[in-house]
Design a protein around this motif. Structure first.
Motif, PDB file in Angstrom:
ATOM      1  N   ASP A  42       0.833  -1.210   0.000  1.00 40.46           N
ATOM      2  CA  ASP A  42       0.000   0.000   0.000  1.00 40.46           C
ATOM      3  C   ASP A  42       0.864   1.255   0.000  1.00 40.46           C
ATOM      4  O   ASP A  42       0.576   2.223  -0.705  1.00 40.46           O
ATOM      5  CB  ASP A  42      -0.932   0.003   1.208  1.00 40.46           C
ATOM      6  CG  ASP A  42      -2.009  -1.062   1.117  1.00 40.46           C
ATOM      7  OD1 ASP A  42      -2.278  -1.523  -0.024  1.00 40.46           O
ATOM      8  OD2 ASP A  42      -2.559  -1.447   2.170  1.00 40.46           O
ATOM      9  N   ALA A  43       1.942   1.265   0.784  1.00 39.86           N
ATOM     10  CA  ALA A  43       2.840   2.416   0.831  1.00 39.86           C
ATOM     11  C   ALA A  43       3.509   2.627  -0.525  1.00 39.86           C
ATOM     12  O   ALA A  43       3.646   3.756  -1.005  1.00 39.86           O
ATOM     13  CB  ALA A  43       3.889   2.225   1.922  1.00 39.86           C
ATOM     14  N   PHE A  44       3.907   1.541  -1.160  1.00 41.89           N
ATOM     15  CA  PHE A  44       4.540   1.647  -2.478  1.00 41.89           C
ATOM     16  C   PHE A  44       3.540   2.156  -3.511  1.00 41.89           C
ATOM     17  O   PHE A  44       3.875   3.003  -4.341  1.00 41.89           O
ATOM     18  CB  PHE A  44       5.107   0.285  -2.896  1.00 41.89           C
ATOM     19  CG  PHE A  44       5.842   0.325  -4.203  1.00 41.89           C
ATOM     20  CD1 PHE A  44       7.066   0.945  -4.301  1.00 41.89           C
ATOM     21  CD2 PHE A  44       5.292  -0.254  -5.339  1.00 41.89           C
ATOM     22  CE1 PHE A  44       7.744   0.992  -5.506  1.00 41.89           C
ATOM     23  CE2 PHE A  44       5.951  -0.217  -6.546  1.00 41.89           C
ATOM     24  CZ  PHE A  44       7.184   0.407  -6.630  1.00 41.89           C
ATOM     25  N   ALA A  45       2.321   1.664  -3.484  1.00 45.26           N
ATOM     26  CA  ALA A  45       1.292   2.130  -4.416  1.00 45.26           C
ATOM     27  C   ALA A  45       1.011   3.615  -4.202  1.00 45.26           C
ATOM     28  O   ALA A  45       0.841   4.368  -5.160  1.00 45.26           O
ATOM     29  CB  ALA A  45       0.021   1.305  -4.247  1.00 45.26           C
ATOM     30  N   GLY A  46       0.986   4.063  -2.944  1.00 43.66           N
ATOM     31  CA  GLY A  46       0.791   5.482  -2.654  1.00 43.66           C
ATOM     32  C   GLY A  46       1.942   6.317  -3.179  1.00 43.66           C
ATOM     33  O   GLY A  46       1.740   7.419  -3.719  1.00 43.66           O
ATOM     34  N   LEU A  47       3.144   5.823  -3.044  1.00 43.48           N
ATOM     35  CA  LEU A  47       4.316   6.535  -3.550  1.00 43.48           C
ATOM     36  C   LEU A  47       4.269   6.647  -5.070  1.00 43.48           C
ATOM     37  O   LEU A  47       4.556   7.697  -5.637  1.00 43.48           O
ATOM     38  CB  LEU A  47       5.589   5.819  -3.092  1.00 43.48           C
ATOM     39  CG  LEU A  47       6.912   6.425  -3.535  1.00 43.48           C
ATOM     40  CD1 LEU A  47       7.074   7.818  -2.943  1.00 43.48           C
ATOM     41  CD2 LEU A  47       8.067   5.531  -3.122  1.00 43.48           C
ATOM     42  N   VAL A  48       3.888   5.563  -5.742  1.00 41.03           N
ATOM     43  CA  VAL A  48       3.786   5.587  -7.207  1.00 41.03           C
ATOM     44  C   VAL A  48       2.725   6.580  -7.640  1.00 41.03           C
ATOM     45  O   VAL A  48       2.922   7.353  -8.584  1.00 41.03           O
ATOM     46  CB  VAL A  48       3.491   4.170  -7.757  1.00 41.03           C
ATOM     47  CG1 VAL A  48       3.130   4.213  -9.223  1.00 41.03           C
ATOM     48  CG2 VAL A  48       4.690   3.260  -7.532  1.00 41.03           C
ATOM     49  N   ARG A  49       1.592   6.596  -6.975  1.00 36.03           N
ATOM     50  CA  ARG A  49       0.544   7.571  -7.308  1.00 36.03           C
ATOM     51  C   ARG A  49       1.031   8.998  -7.099  1.00 36.03           C
ATOM     52  O   ARG A  49       0.782   9.883  -7.904  1.00 36.03           O
ATOM     53  CB  ARG A  49      -0.706   7.310  -6.462  1.00 36.03           C
ATOM     54  CG  ARG A  49      -1.578   6.200  -6.985  1.00 36.03           C
ATOM     55  CD  ARG A  49      -2.940   6.217  -6.305  1.00 36.03           C
ATOM     56  NE  ARG A  49      -2.842   6.064  -4.850  1.00 36.03           N
ATOM     57  CZ  ARG A  49      -2.807   4.904  -4.204  1.00 36.03           C
ATOM     58  NH1 ARG A  49      -2.868   3.779  -4.894  1.00 36.03           N
ATOM     59  NH2 ARG A  49      -2.716   4.853  -2.895  1.00 36.03           N
TER      60      ARG A  49
ATOM     61  N   LEU B 126       4.161  10.136  -7.176  1.00 36.71           N
ATOM     62  CA  LEU B 126       5.183  10.512  -8.155  1.00 36.71           C
ATOM     63  C   LEU B 126       4.632  10.638  -9.565  1.00 36.71           C
ATOM     64  O   LEU B 126       5.146  11.408 -10.371  1.00 36.71           O
ATOM     65  CB  LEU B 126       6.325   9.486  -8.145  1.00 36.71           C
ATOM     66  CG  LEU B 126       7.167   9.458  -6.860  1.00 36.71           C
ATOM     67  CD1 LEU B 126       8.189   8.339  -6.924  1.00 36.71           C
ATOM     68  CD2 LEU B 126       7.839  10.799  -6.632  1.00 36.71           C
ATOM     69  N   SER B 127       3.576   9.887  -9.871  1.00 39.68           N
ATOM     70  CA  SER B 127       3.007   9.977 -11.222  1.00 39.68           C
ATOM     71  C   SER B 127       2.035  11.148 -11.358  1.00 39.68           C
ATOM     72  O   SER B 127       1.581  11.451 -12.442  1.00 39.68           O
ATOM     73  CB  SER B 127       2.301   8.666 -11.591  1.00 39.68           C
ATOM     74  OG  SER B 127       1.189   8.475 -10.745  1.00 39.68           O
ATOM     75  N   GLY B 128       1.710  11.799 -10.250  1.00 37.97           N
ATOM     76  CA  GLY B 128       0.845  12.972 -10.313  1.00 37.97           C
ATOM     77  C   GLY B 128      -0.624  12.641 -10.155  1.00 37.97           C
ATOM     78  O   GLY B 128      -1.467  13.530 -10.128  1.00 37.97           O
ATOM     79  N   ARG B 129      -0.981  11.374 -10.094  1.00 39.69           N
ATOM     80  CA  ARG B 129      -2.382  10.991  -9.886  1.00 39.69           C
ATOM     81  C   ARG B 129      -2.634  10.864  -8.395  1.00 39.69           C
ATOM     82  O   ARG B 129      -1.833  10.297  -7.671  1.00 39.69           O
ATOM     83  CB  ARG B 129      -2.688   9.676 -10.582  1.00 39.69           C
ATOM     84  CG  ARG B 129      -2.649   9.805 -12.094  1.00 39.69           C
ATOM     85  CD  ARG B 129      -3.002   8.511 -12.743  1.00 39.69           C
ATOM     86  NE  ARG B 129      -1.871   7.559 -12.538  1.00 39.69           N
ATOM     87  CZ  ARG B 129      -1.985   6.264 -12.618  1.00 39.69           C
ATOM     88  NH1 ARG B 129      -3.143   5.710 -12.864  1.00 39.69           N
ATOM     89  NH2 ARG B 129      -0.945   5.493 -12.454  1.00 39.69           N
ATOM     90  N   ARG B 130      -3.767  11.333  -7.950  1.00 43.14           N
ATOM     91  CA  ARG B 130      -4.085  11.213  -6.518  1.00 43.14           C
ATOM     92  C   ARG B 130      -5.367  10.472  -6.347  1.00 43.14           C
ATOM     93  O   ARG B 130      -6.217  10.367  -7.074  1.00 43.14           O
ATOM     94  CB  ARG B 130      -4.179  12.577  -5.893  1.00 43.14           C
ATOM     95  CG  ARG B 130      -2.820  13.249  -5.970  1.00 43.14           C
ATOM     96  CD  ARG B 130      -2.701  14.326  -4.940  1.00 43.14           C
ATOM     97  NE  ARG B 130      -1.358  14.860  -5.096  1.00 43.14           N
ATOM     98  CZ  ARG B 130      -0.471  14.860  -4.146  1.00 43.14           C
ATOM     99  NH1 ARG B 130      -0.750  14.392  -2.983  1.00 43.14           N
ATOM    100  NH2 ARG B 130       0.691  15.368  -4.337  1.00 43.14           N
TER     101      ARG B 130
END
Length: 93
Positions: A80-87, A89-93
């Protein structure tokens, strides 16, 4: 006599050209003699160059195959933390 019609500059040019040819040949002979001691290395490098794999001589022996892939199992919280980080950094929230 044919030498009567040759200017000093033409004679000097011919002498310089002949001297340059002798120096070039001596340099080439020196390179060939220096290269003979590493003839086996030259064949290896040439073979690797034609196959697209060139070794770097300044570094230790390189393996030609990629390293084995490693994987680590993540806990659900880490996923979950990694998925949040990817979101983030990619600009999607």
């Amino acid at each position: 006599m044919p030498d009567e019609h040759v200017s000093i500059l033409q004679s000097l040019g011919l002498a310089v050209l002949a001297l340059a040819a002798v120096v070039w040949v001596l340099g080439l002979v020196g390179l060939v003699r220096r290269g003979r001691s590493g003839a086996g290395l030259w064949l290896t490098c040439r073979t690797l160059w034609f196959t697209g794999r060139t070794p770097l001589r300044a570094f230790p022996h390189q393996r030609l195959a990629p390293p084995h892939r490693e994987s680590v199992d993540l806990t659900p919280a880490e996923r979950d933390a990694f998925a949040g980080l990817v979101r983030q950094l990619s600009g999607r929230r």
